[in-house]
Design an enzyme around this catalytic site. Structure first.
Site, PDB file in Angstrom:
ATOM      1  N   GLU A   1     103.476 -28.030  52.335  1.00 22.99           N
ATOM      2  CA  GLU A   1     104.389 -27.585  53.398  1.00 22.99           C
ATOM      3  C   GLU A   1     104.456 -26.062  53.398  1.00 22.99           C
ATOM      4  OE1 GLU A   1     108.465 -29.040  53.060  1.00 22.99           O
ATOM      5  OE2 GLU A   1     109.152 -27.344  54.261  1.00 22.99           O
TER       6      GLU A   1
ATOM      7  N   ARG B   1     108.339 -19.009  57.883  1.00 22.75           N
ATOM      8  CA  ARG B   1     109.385 -18.022  57.570  1.00 22.75           C
ATOM      9  C   ARG B   1     108.831 -16.624  57.483  1.00 22.75           C
ATOM     10  NH1 ARG B   1     112.599 -21.066  52.675  1.00 22.75           N
ATOM     11  NH2 ARG B   1     112.574 -23.059  53.768  1.00 22.75           N
TER      12      ARG B   1
ATOM     13  N   THR C   1     110.216 -25.502  57.905  1.00 20.82           N
ATOM     14  CA  THR C   1     111.113 -24.614  58.674  1.00 20.82           C
ATOM     15  C   THR C   1     110.799 -24.698  60.167  1.00 20.82           C
ATOM     16  OG1 THR C   1     110.948 -23.154  56.718  1.00 20.82           O
ATOM     17  CG2 THR C   1     112.296 -22.375  58.524  1.00 20.82           C
TER      18      THR C   1
ATOM     19  N   LYS D   1     114.382 -35.834  55.233  1.00 26.65           N
ATOM     20  CA  LYS D   1     114.538 -34.861  54.145  1.00 26.65           C
ATOM     21  C   LYS D   1     116.043 -34.691  53.921  1.00 26.65           C
ATOM     22  CE  LYS D   1     114.189 -29.816  53.900  1.00 26.65           C
ATOM     23  NZ  LYS D   1     113.311 -28.650  53.986  1.00 26.65           N
TER      24      LYS D   1
HETATM   25  C1  3PG Z   1     113.728 -24.537  51.261  1.00 28.30           C
HETATM   26  O1  3PG Z   1     113.662 -24.879  52.426  1.00 28.30           O
HETATM   27  O2  3PG Z   1     113.867 -23.372  50.889  1.00 28.30           O
HETATM   28  C2  3PG Z   1     113.557 -25.617  50.302  1.00 28.30           C
HETATM   29  O3  3PG Z   1     114.599 -26.473  50.360  1.00 28.30           O
HETATM   30  C3  3PG Z   1     113.240 -25.169  48.945  1.00 28.30           C
HETATM   31  O4  3PG Z   1     114.349 -25.087  48.175  1.00 28.30           O
HETATM   32  P1  3PG Z   1     114.140 -24.671  46.661  1.00 28.30           P
HETATM   33  O5  3PG Z   1     113.627 -23.254  46.663  1.00 28.30           O
HETATM   34  O6  3PG Z   1     115.518 -24.792  46.072  1.00 28.30           O
HETATM   35  O7  3PG Z   1     113.143 -25.624  46.067  1.00 28.30           O
END
Ligand code: 3PG
Length: 215
Positions: free
Chosen positions: A47, A51, A75, A135
């Site tokens: 994934e 961002r 995202t 999720k």
């Molecule tokens: C995110 O979208 O940033 C994820 O949920 C990852 O979270 P994490 O950095 O706590 O694994």
């Protein structure tokens, strides 16, 4: 992209390994070696989050150069995000929340979507639109394993990928739950390892993670 690429449902994406790595890349030059490092460690569903300015180019590079990987976009918040991700070669999408608009956009694109939920109402909205693999985000902050246990009663027909605050250490507690198929997390791709090009660290983390068992 060749049309012969294998298609995966959201459930198949979740079942492939105990974790879906959440990846943030700032430099397109890092995309291919990072993807190869994860694949070498046994993790191929990747994934890449939308961002950073280079995220779409990173998805495209992985899709074109690392056929052993199945790259998806994270995202994904708008129909435009979904369309751009699919055009870049993303084969699944993950969203931090759920709206009917994002659900419809992904369906129209034929892009499997793992929508984010944090409340019962959001689960009901996603389920009403036909999404039963979700999720749970942000998992630790929103209630952790206890929340998932509580949901397993009323939402007995929903499967989750908890993400947010999940680590190699607490992942087994999530994976032990009957309504959890896999977890998501960023720990496999530490920013400093990416910046240094330390791909061996990422392969090692992937291997340790891939060895976690769904109990
Ligand atoms: C995110 O979208 O940033 C994820 O949920 C990852 O979270 P994490 O950095 O706590 O694994």
């Amino acid at each position: 992209m060749p049309t012969t690429l294998q298609k995966f449902t959201a459930l198949q994406v979740m079942h492939d390994a105990p974790v879906i790595p959440v990846i943030v890349l700032n430099d397109v030059a890092h995309a291919v070696p990072m993807a190869r490092a994860l694949v070498s460690g046994g993790i191929r569903m990747l994934e890449v989050t939308l961002r950073t300015p280079s995220a779409l180019a990173c998805i495209e590079a992985i899709a074109n150069v690392v056929p052993e990987a199945v790259v998806g976009a994270g995202t994904v918040r708008t129909p435009a995000d979904a369309k751009a991700a699919a055009n870049a070669g993303a084969r699944f999408a993950v969203s931090p929340g759920y709206t009917p608009l994002i659900g419809q956009a992904c369906r129209d694109l034929g892009l499997p979507l793992l929508p984010g939920v944090a409340t019962g109402s959001e689960i009901m909205m996603a389920q009403q639109d036909g999404f039963t693999e979700l999720k749970f985000f942000p998992a630790m902050q929103a209630g952790g394993p206890a929340m998932l246990k509580a949901w397993s009663g009323p939402f007995f027909d929903v499967k989750f990928c908890p993400t947010g605050g999940v680590t190699l250490q607490n992942a087994p507690e999530f994976l032990a739950l009957s309504n959890v198929v896999c977890v998501g997390g960023s720990w496999l791709v530490p920013a400093d390892a990416v910046a240094k090009g330390d791909w061996a660290v990422i392969t090692k983390l992937a291997r340790e993670t891939a060895a976690l068992k769904k109990s």
